[in-house]
Design a protein around this motif. Structure first.
Motif, PDB file in Angstrom:
ATOM      1  N   LEU A  12       0.822  -1.212   0.000  1.00 49.91           N
ATOM      2  CA  LEU A  12       0.000   0.000   0.000  1.00 49.91           C
ATOM      3  C   LEU A  12       0.855   1.260   0.000  1.00 49.91           C
ATOM      4  CD1 LEU A  12      -2.910  -0.877   2.472  1.00 49.91           C
ATOM      5  CD2 LEU A  12      -3.117  -0.340   0.042  1.00 49.91           C
ATOM      6  N   ASP A  13       2.006   1.194   0.661  1.00 53.46           N
ATOM      7  CA  ASP A  13       2.862   2.375   0.736  1.00 53.46           C
ATOM      8  C   ASP A  13       3.737   2.532  -0.502  1.00 53.46           C
ATOM      9  OD1 ASP A  13       4.259   0.058   1.334  1.00 53.46           O
ATOM     10  OD2 ASP A  13       5.679   1.068   2.657  1.00 53.46           O
ATOM     11  N   LYS A  14       3.640   1.604  -1.449  1.00 51.69           N
ATOM     12  CA  LYS A  14       4.475   1.672  -2.654  1.00 51.69           C
ATOM     13  C   LYS A  14       3.684   2.096  -3.893  1.00 51.69           C
ATOM     14  CE  LYS A  14       8.202   0.123  -0.606  1.00 51.69           C
ATOM     15  NZ  LYS A  14       7.654   0.030   0.743  1.00 51.69           N
ATOM     16  N   ASP A  25      -5.350   6.181  -4.427  1.00 47.71           N
ATOM     17  CA  ASP A  25      -6.557   6.993  -4.270  1.00 47.71           C
ATOM     18  C   ASP A  25      -7.614   6.670  -5.321  1.00 47.71           C
ATOM     19  OD1 ASP A  25      -5.395   8.200  -2.118  1.00 47.71           O
ATOM     20  OD2 ASP A  25      -4.712   9.976  -3.215  1.00 47.71           O
ATOM     21  N   ALA A  26      -7.186   6.317  -6.514  1.00 47.88           N
ATOM     22  CA  ALA A  26      -8.142   6.066  -7.596  1.00 47.88           C
ATOM     23  C   ALA A  26      -8.618   4.609  -7.640  1.00 47.88           C
ATOM     24  CB  ALA A  26      -7.510   6.435  -8.937  1.00 47.88           C
ATOM     25  N   LEU A  27      -8.093   3.758  -6.783  1.00 57.14           N
ATOM     26  CA  LEU A  27      -8.473   2.347  -6.820  1.00 57.14           C
ATOM     27  C   LEU A  27      -9.743   2.107  -6.010  1.00 57.14           C
ATOM     28  CD1 LEU A  27      -5.025   0.561  -6.278  1.00 57.14           C
ATOM     29  CD2 LEU A  27      -6.237   0.952  -8.429  1.00 57.14           C
ATOM     30  N   PRO A  28     -10.619   1.204  -6.469  1.00 63.20           N
ATOM     31  CA  PRO A  28     -11.796   0.842  -5.665  1.00 63.20           C
ATOM     32  C   PRO A  28     -11.359   0.109  -4.403  1.00 63.20           C
ATOM     33  CG  PRO A  28     -11.580  -0.630  -7.540  1.00 63.20           C
ATOM     34  CD  PRO A  28     -10.566   0.458  -7.745  1.00 63.20           C
ATOM     35  N   ARG A  29     -12.134   0.298  -3.348  1.00 67.48           N
ATOM     36  CA  ARG A  29     -11.824  -0.348  -2.075  1.00 67.48           C
ATOM     37  C   ARG A  29     -12.853  -1.430  -1.810  1.00 67.48           C
ATOM     38  NH1 ARG A  29      -7.965   2.099   1.125  1.00 67.48           N
ATOM     39  NH2 ARG A  29      -7.084   3.974   0.164  1.00 67.48           N
ATOM     40  N   LEU A  30     -12.353  -2.651  -1.630  1.00 68.30           N
ATOM     41  CA  LEU A  30     -13.203  -3.809  -1.390  1.00 68.30           C
ATOM     42  C   LEU A  30     -12.995  -4.283   0.042  1.00 68.30           C
ATOM     43  CD1 LEU A  30     -12.354  -5.820  -4.640  1.00 68.30           C
ATOM     44  CD2 LEU A  30     -13.916  -3.895  -4.381  1.00 68.30           C
ATOM     45  N   SER A  31     -14.076  -4.724   0.668  1.00 67.27           N
ATOM     46  CA  SER A  31     -13.956  -5.269   2.024  1.00 67.27           C
ATOM     47  C   SER A  31     -14.922  -6.425   2.179  1.00 67.27           C
ATOM     48  CB  SER A  31     -14.245  -4.192   3.074  1.00 67.27           C
ATOM     49  OG  SER A  31     -15.571  -3.693   2.943  1.00 67.27           O
ATOM     50  N   GLY A  32     -14.536  -7.375   3.015  1.00 68.84           N
ATOM     51  CA  GLY A  32     -15.358  -8.553   3.234  1.00 68.84           C
ATOM     52  C   GLY A  32     -14.618  -9.573   4.047  1.00 68.84           C
TER      53      GLY A  32
END
Length: 277
Positions: free
Chosen positions: A159-161, A165-172
């Motif tokens: 994530l730090d590389k 910001d433009a990527l969709p965020r998925l959770s589950g």
């Protein structure tokens, strides 16, 4: 007065003096010579090999020092943060090494171990350069705010590389990434028909998904015939919802024969907060 020579007695024969016999050298056959050579050959070869090794140990370091490692070139890394990580990894492996002594296998293993690296190729380029070609993983989503998801579907750290910001965020649920990614791709294709994209997807243990679209609208859909329900939303959005001058806030698609629409509260005061269509 000289004495007359004695005449040999009648009937006597004078024998000639014997010459000493010549000393005969012992005969040596070709087979014997070859046998002796074959017995001596291993010792000769061993001595020659030892001489070469000793010479190499003495002079080889001096010869190798005349071929220093002049540069290490990294190709295929597009971001300065990842480039810095590769250079730091390489610096510990090439320190004190020359063009011939540096281990290409060690370089390949260390760089391939970086989580965001998909493929690696290392080669020498005469007279003093190493060339490292890297194929990066391409992130397409953020998973549970901890991992990135590659275009191949594999999760990886980094994530730090990357700029995410433009990527969709998925959770589950942690073990349901494959299903959530399947939802995301399938739903994205359907919503693209009306020019909408998905910003966030949150999926619970029963695989009910809450989508936040790039226009701020929230969609709720369960896994039962979710594609059919989304297409029904697309049709209604194209014909009715998009043309409405009220702010669309949320649409619940979990109904078998309809959907619940929630309008924003900052529009016309006479609009109802929710409507079943």
């Amino acid at each position: 007065m000289a004495r007359p020579a004695r005449k040999p007695a009648r009937g006597a024969v004078r024998k000639p003096a014997r010459r000493p016999a010549a000393r005969r050298l012992p005969s040596v056959s070709l087979t014997g010579i070859l046998a002796r050579l074959s017995r001596a050959l291993p010792w000769l070869l061993a001595s020659l090999a030892l001489l070469i090794v000793m010479t190499g140990l003495i002079y080889l370091p001096r010869m190798l020092d005349s071929y220093p490692l002049q540069a290490v070139t990294v190709e295929g890394v597009k971001d300065a943060r990842r480039q810095q990580q590769v250079q730091l990894t390489l610096s510990t492996l090439v320190s004190g090494e020359n063009f011939f002594s540096v281990s290409l296998d060690a370089l390949h293993q260390e760089v391939s171990a970086l989580s965001w690296v998909a493929e690696t190729e290392v080669r020498r380029r005469w007279p003093g350069q190493l060339v490292l070609k890297v194929e990066e993983r391409v992130p397409v989503a953020v998973w549970n705010d901890e991992l990135l998801v590659a275009s191949s579907g594999e999760p990886f750290r980094g994530l730090d590389k990357y700029s995410v910001d433009a990527l969709p965020r998925l959770s589950g649920p942690a073990l349901r990434l494959t299903e959530v990614m399947g939802y995301y791709h399938s739903m994205s294709r359907i919503l693209q028909e009306i020019g909408l994209g998905i910003r966030n997807v949150s999926v619970n243990a029963r695989l009910t998904a809450e989508l936040t679209l790039d226009n701020g609208v929230v969609l709720v859909v369960d896994r039962e015939q979710y594609a059919h329900k989304l297409r029904r939303f697309v049709q209604l959005y194209r014909t009715v919802l998009e043309a409405d001058n009220r702010a669309l806030a949320k649409v619940d698609l979990r109904y078998a024969d309809g959907m619940a629409v929630t309008w924003g509260q900052d529009k016309a005061p006479d609009s109802k907060p929710e409507k079943r269509v």
